[in-house]
Design a protein around this motif. Structure first.
Motif, PDB file in Angstrom:
ATOM      1  N   VAL A 127       0.842  -1.198   0.000  1.00 21.76           N
ATOM      2  CA  VAL A 127       0.000   0.000   0.000  1.00 21.76           C
ATOM      3  C   VAL A 127       0.880   1.251   0.000  1.00 21.76           C
ATOM      4  O   VAL A 127       1.817   1.374   0.789  1.00 21.76           O
ATOM      5  CB  VAL A 127      -0.922   0.012   1.240  1.00 21.76           C
ATOM      6  CG1 VAL A 127      -1.675   1.333   1.330  1.00 21.76           C
ATOM      7  CG2 VAL A 127      -1.900  -1.149   1.175  1.00 21.76           C
ATOM      8  N   ARG A 128       0.554   2.167  -0.911  1.00 24.47           N
ATOM      9  CA  ARG A 128       1.318   3.405  -1.028  1.00 24.47           C
ATOM     10  C   ARG A 128       0.490   4.585  -0.525  1.00 24.47           C
ATOM     11  O   ARG A 128      -0.697   4.441  -0.232  1.00 24.47           O
ATOM     12  CB  ARG A 128       1.722   3.638  -2.486  1.00 24.47           C
ATOM     13  CG  ARG A 128       2.688   2.587  -3.025  1.00 24.47           C
ATOM     14  CD  ARG A 128       2.777   2.641  -4.537  1.00 24.47           C
ATOM     15  NE  ARG A 128       1.506   2.227  -5.148  1.00 24.47           N
ATOM     16  CZ  ARG A 128       1.324   2.146  -6.470  1.00 24.47           C
ATOM     17  NH1 ARG A 128       2.316   2.459  -7.291  1.00 24.47           N
ATOM     18  NH2 ARG A 128       0.171   1.759  -6.963  1.00 24.47           N
ATOM     19  N   GLN A 129       1.137   5.746  -0.449  1.00 24.98           N
ATOM     20  CA  GLN A 129       0.463   6.930   0.073  1.00 24.98           C
ATOM     21  C   GLN A 129      -0.753   7.304  -0.773  1.00 24.98           C
ATOM     22  O   GLN A 129      -1.803   7.665  -0.248  1.00 24.98           O
ATOM     23  CB  GLN A 129       1.447   8.113   0.121  1.00 24.98           C
ATOM     24  CG  GLN A 129       0.928   9.317   0.891  1.00 24.98           C
ATOM     25  CD  GLN A 129       0.757   9.027   2.372  1.00 24.98           C
ATOM     26  OE1 GLN A 129       1.521   8.269   2.949  1.00 24.98           O
ATOM     27  NE2 GLN A 129      -0.248   9.639   2.980  1.00 24.98           N
ATOM     28  N   ARG A 130      -0.624   7.189  -2.089  1.00 28.10           N
ATOM     29  CA  ARG A 130      -1.756   7.544  -2.944  1.00 28.10           C
ATOM     30  C   ARG A 130      -2.908   6.564  -2.782  1.00 28.10           C
ATOM     31  O   ARG A 130      -4.078   6.919  -2.967  1.00 28.10           O
ATOM     32  CB  ARG A 130      -1.319   7.624  -4.406  1.00 28.10           C
ATOM     33  CG  ARG A 130      -0.970   6.301  -5.057  1.00 28.10           C
ATOM     34  CD  ARG A 130      -0.679   6.514  -6.543  1.00 28.10           C
ATOM     35  NE  ARG A 130      -0.457   5.251  -7.223  1.00 28.10           N
ATOM     36  CZ  ARG A 130      -0.246   5.158  -8.534  1.00 28.10           C
ATOM     37  NH1 ARG A 130      -0.203   6.247  -9.270  1.00 28.10           N
ATOM     38  NH2 ARG A 130      -0.058   3.978  -9.100  1.00 28.10           N
ATOM     39  N   ASP A 131      -2.582   5.292  -2.436  1.00 30.88           N
ATOM     40  CA  ASP A 131      -3.634   4.322  -2.147  1.00 30.88           C
ATOM     41  C   ASP A 131      -4.420   4.738  -0.912  1.00 30.88           C
ATOM     42  O   ASP A 131      -5.648   4.592  -0.861  1.00 30.88           O
ATOM     43  CB  ASP A 131      -3.040   2.928  -1.946  1.00 30.88           C
ATOM     44  CG  ASP A 131      -2.386   2.386  -3.200  1.00 30.88           C
ATOM     45  OD1 ASP A 131      -2.894   2.678  -4.299  1.00 30.88           O
ATOM     46  OD2 ASP A 131      -1.363   1.680  -3.071  1.00 30.88           O
ATOM     47  N   LEU A 132      -3.711   5.239   0.092  1.00 34.33           N
ATOM     48  CA  LEU A 132      -4.380   5.697   1.314  1.00 34.33           C
ATOM     49  C   LEU A 132      -5.296   6.886   1.023  1.00 34.33           C
ATOM     50  O   LEU A 132      -6.393   6.986   1.580  1.00 34.33           O
ATOM     51  CB  LEU A 132      -3.342   6.070   2.373  1.00 34.33           C
ATOM     52  CG  LEU A 132      -2.466   4.922   2.900  1.00 34.33           C
ATOM     53  CD1 LEU A 132      -1.476   5.447   3.933  1.00 34.33           C
ATOM     54  CD2 LEU A 132      -3.323   3.817   3.507  1.00 34.33           C
ATOM     55  N   LEU A 133      -4.841   7.782   0.154  1.00 34.30           N
ATOM     56  CA  LEU A 133      -5.669   8.933  -0.214  1.00 34.30           C
ATOM     57  C   LEU A 133      -6.928   8.476  -0.947  1.00 34.30           C
ATOM     58  O   LEU A 133      -8.025   8.996  -0.708  1.00 34.30           O
ATOM     59  CB  LEU A 133      -4.868   9.902  -1.086  1.00 34.30           C
ATOM     60  CG  LEU A 133      -3.700  10.619  -0.394  1.00 34.30           C
ATOM     61  CD1 LEU A 133      -2.928  11.468  -1.398  1.00 34.30           C
ATOM     62  CD2 LEU A 133      -4.221  11.494   0.752  1.00 34.30           C
ATOM     63  N   TRP A 134      -6.766   7.502  -1.845  1.00 34.62           N
ATOM     64  CA  TRP A 134      -7.917   6.961  -2.561  1.00 34.62           C
ATOM     65  C   TRP A 134      -8.884   6.288  -1.600  1.00 34.62           C
ATOM     66  O   TRP A 134     -10.112   6.475  -1.691  1.00 34.62           O
ATOM     67  CB  TRP A 134      -7.440   5.983  -3.628  1.00 34.62           C
ATOM     68  CG  TRP A 134      -8.459   4.954  -4.043  1.00 34.62           C
ATOM     69  CD1 TRP A 134      -8.398   3.617  -3.828  1.00 34.62           C
ATOM     70  CD2 TRP A 134      -9.694   5.177  -4.739  1.00 34.62           C
ATOM     71  NE1 TRP A 134      -9.501   2.989  -4.337  1.00 34.62           N
ATOM     72  CE2 TRP A 134     -10.322   3.921  -4.903  1.00 34.62           C
ATOM     73  CE3 TRP A 134     -10.328   6.317  -5.240  1.00 34.62           C
ATOM     74  CZ2 TRP A 134     -11.546   3.773  -5.543  1.00 34.62           C
ATOM     75  CZ3 TRP A 134     -11.564   6.165  -5.877  1.00 34.62           C
ATOM     76  CH2 TRP A 134     -12.152   4.910  -6.030  1.00 34.62           C
ATOM     77  N   LEU A 135      -8.368   5.505  -0.665  1.00 38.90           N
ATOM     78  CA  LEU A 135      -9.224   4.823   0.301  1.00 38.90           C
ATOM     79  C   LEU A 135      -9.932   5.811   1.220  1.00 38.90           C
ATOM     80  O   LEU A 135     -11.103   5.631   1.561  1.00 38.90           O
ATOM     81  CB  LEU A 135      -8.395   3.838   1.130  1.00 38.90           C
ATOM     82  CG  LEU A 135      -7.901   2.583   0.403  1.00 38.90           C
ATOM     83  CD1 LEU A 135      -6.914   1.815   1.269  1.00 38.90           C
ATOM     84  CD2 LEU A 135      -9.079   1.692   0.020  1.00 38.90           C
ATOM     85  N   ALA A 136      -9.227   6.867   1.620  1.00 40.00           N
ATOM     86  CA  ALA A 136      -9.853   7.890   2.465  1.00 40.00           C
ATOM     87  C   ALA A 136     -10.988   8.588   1.724  1.00 40.00           C
ATOM     88  O   ALA A 136     -12.062   8.852   2.293  1.00 40.00           O
ATOM     89  CB  ALA A 136      -8.805   8.906   2.918  1.00 40.00           C
ATOM     90  N   THR A 137     -10.785   8.872   0.441  1.00 38.81           N
ATOM     91  CA  THR A 137     -11.841   9.486  -0.370  1.00 38.81           C
ATOM     92  C   THR A 137     -13.029   8.548  -0.516  1.00 38.81           C
ATOM     93  O   THR A 137     -14.197   8.965  -0.396  1.00 38.81           O
ATOM     94  CB  THR A 137     -11.294   9.850  -1.766  1.00 38.81           C
ATOM     95  OG1 THR A 137     -10.181  10.737  -1.622  1.00 38.81           O
ATOM     96  CG2 THR A 137     -12.372  10.515  -2.609  1.00 38.81           C
ATOM     97  N   ALA A 138     -12.743   7.279  -0.772  1.00 43.82           N
ATOM     98  CA  ALA A 138     -13.814   6.291  -0.892  1.00 43.82           C
ATOM     99  C   ALA A 138     -14.593   6.173   0.415  1.00 43.82           C
ATOM    100  O   ALA A 138     -15.823   6.014   0.406  1.00 43.82           O
ATOM    101  CB  ALA A 138     -13.228   4.932  -1.282  1.00 43.82           C
ATOM    102  N   LEU A 139     -13.902   6.259   1.552  1.00 43.63           N
ATOM    103  CA  LEU A 139     -14.566   6.193   2.852  1.00 43.63           C
ATOM    104  C   LEU A 139     -15.503   7.379   3.047  1.00 43.63           C
ATOM    105  O   LEU A 139     -16.623   7.224   3.556  1.00 43.63           O
ATOM    106  CB  LEU A 139     -13.531   6.136   3.971  1.00 43.63           C
ATOM    107  CG  LEU A 139     -14.082   6.148   5.407  1.00 43.63           C
ATOM    108  CD1 LEU A 139     -15.007   4.961   5.638  1.00 43.63           C
ATOM    109  CD2 LEU A 139     -12.937   6.137   6.418  1.00 43.63           C
ATOM    110  N   LEU A 140     -15.074   8.557   2.659  1.00 46.65           N
ATOM    111  CA  LEU A 140     -15.928   9.746   2.780  1.00 46.65           C
ATOM    112  C   LEU A 140     -17.182   9.595   1.922  1.00 46.65           C
ATOM    113  O   LEU A 140     -18.292   9.921   2.371  1.00 46.65           O
ATOM    114  CB  LEU A 140     -15.144  10.991   2.371  1.00 46.65           C
ATOM    115  CG  LEU A 140     -14.025  11.438   3.321  1.00 46.65           C
ATOM    116  CD1 LEU A 140     -13.275  12.627   2.733  1.00 46.65           C
ATOM    117  CD2 LEU A 140     -14.584  11.790   4.698  1.00 46.65           C
ATOM    118  N   VAL A 141     -17.008   9.122   0.699  1.00 44.97           N
ATOM    119  CA  VAL A 141     -18.158   8.927  -0.194  1.00 44.97           C
ATOM    120  C   VAL A 141     -19.095   7.859   0.373  1.00 44.97           C
ATOM    121  O   VAL A 141     -20.322   8.027   0.391  1.00 44.97           O
ATOM    122  CB  VAL A 141     -17.684   8.535  -1.602  1.00 44.97           C
ATOM    123  CG1 VAL A 141     -18.878   8.190  -2.498  1.00 44.97           C
ATOM    124  CG2 VAL A 141     -16.879   9.663  -2.230  1.00 44.97           C
TER     125      VAL A 141
END
Length: 296
Positions: free
Chosen positions: A136-150
């Protein structure tokens, strides 16, 4: 006590921990409705229905995540379209399981055909099936955080309609909640959870996080928000414990996380043999819905 925290002193394990936590929270939101509505087969089909998009994207050198999203979206659209002939009372000429099964077989067959024409897809297919939580990379975490908000926004805005669907679709129609649209939105929520999670734990293992923690919590919790919180805690605990065991036992991290989550369900189910929990899952089975959870 150094052995207890030593795995998480390594940067990629900490990244994996945060990735697993975000995946657990997303799966808790979507998985609660998967469990309460008995859509486990749909969740499994959605996970494997991404294979054609992933295979095509890999073969063409495109974005695998985008291919997965398009393929899963097509699967969700197909399920919604086949269920469009349902009456307001919920009856249909074609059962829901039959519709999902046909699409599941078709998408999986298409994916295998694409894979069979790609000589360099073996490694990518392994990643598709089992994921790589330690990558898992930093951009993956950003994508997952965005998906969590949605996912959180969708779960909150659609809560009333989702509750009515879980207890009685006829009630949802009577209250003007548009059950077909609500069902389509719910499919979108499940699709988001699967697409966001597959590259972390893989399609064969995301199913465990989508179903096991909510099922374990639903045996005890009386209210839907409580199930979501309980599923989140179980998922986060399974992530931490799975990474810890994987580090010391030398096992696959994603598979170990999923195995711990499944074990948590069996522990919860085993505890019901000596106790009599008044969980919402049992109340749904008997048709006795909590008045606190019925939409007003």
């Amino acid at each position: 006590m150094h052995w207890l925290f030593s795995p998480f002193e390594v940067s990629f394990v900490r990244q994996a921990l945060w990735g697993g936590i975000l995946v657990s929270l997303i799966c808790a939101l979507a998985g609660t409705w998967v469990v309460l509505r008995g859509l486990a087969f749909l969740g499994d089909a959605m996970a494997h229905g991404m294979l054609p998009g992933v295979a095509l994207a890999s073969a063409l050198g495109g974005d695998v995540l985008l291919g997965a999203a398009l393929s899963a979206g097509a699967m969700a659209a197909g399920v919604t379209a086949l269920g469009a002939s349902s009456s307001p009372s919920g009856s249909s000429r074609l059962s829901h399981d039959t519709s999902v099964g046909i699409l599941f077989a078709g998408m999986l067959a298409l994916g295998v055909i694409v894979v069979s024409h790609s000589r360099s897809f073996a490694v990518d297919l392994t990643g598709f099936l089992f994921g790589d939580v330690l990558a898992v990379r930093q951009r993956d975490l950003l994508w997952l955080a965005t998906a969590l908000l949605v996912a959180t926004a969708v779960a909150a805005l659609g809560h009333r309609a989702f509750v009515a669907l879980a207890f009685d679709p006829r009630v949802a129609h009577t209250l003007g909640l548009r059950p077909r649209i609500a069902h389509a939105v719910l499919l979108g929520l499940v699709t988001l959870a699967v697409v966001a999670s597959f590259h972390v734990v893989g399609t064969l293992l995301v199913f465990a996080l989508l179903v096991a923690p909510p099922a374990a919590a639903a045996l005890w919790a009386r209210r839907i928000p409580t199930i979501m919180v309980g599923a989140s805690l179980i998922g986060v605990g399974a992530t931490a414990a799975g990474l810890f065991l994987s580090w010391h036992l030398g096992t696959a991290a994603g598979a170990t996380i999923a195995a711990v989550a499944v074990c948590a369900f069996f522990v919860s189910a085993g505890a019901t043999l000596t106790a009599r929990p008044a969980g919402l899952l049992g109340r749904l089975r008997t048709g006795a819905a909590s008045e606190m959870e019925r939409p007003s």
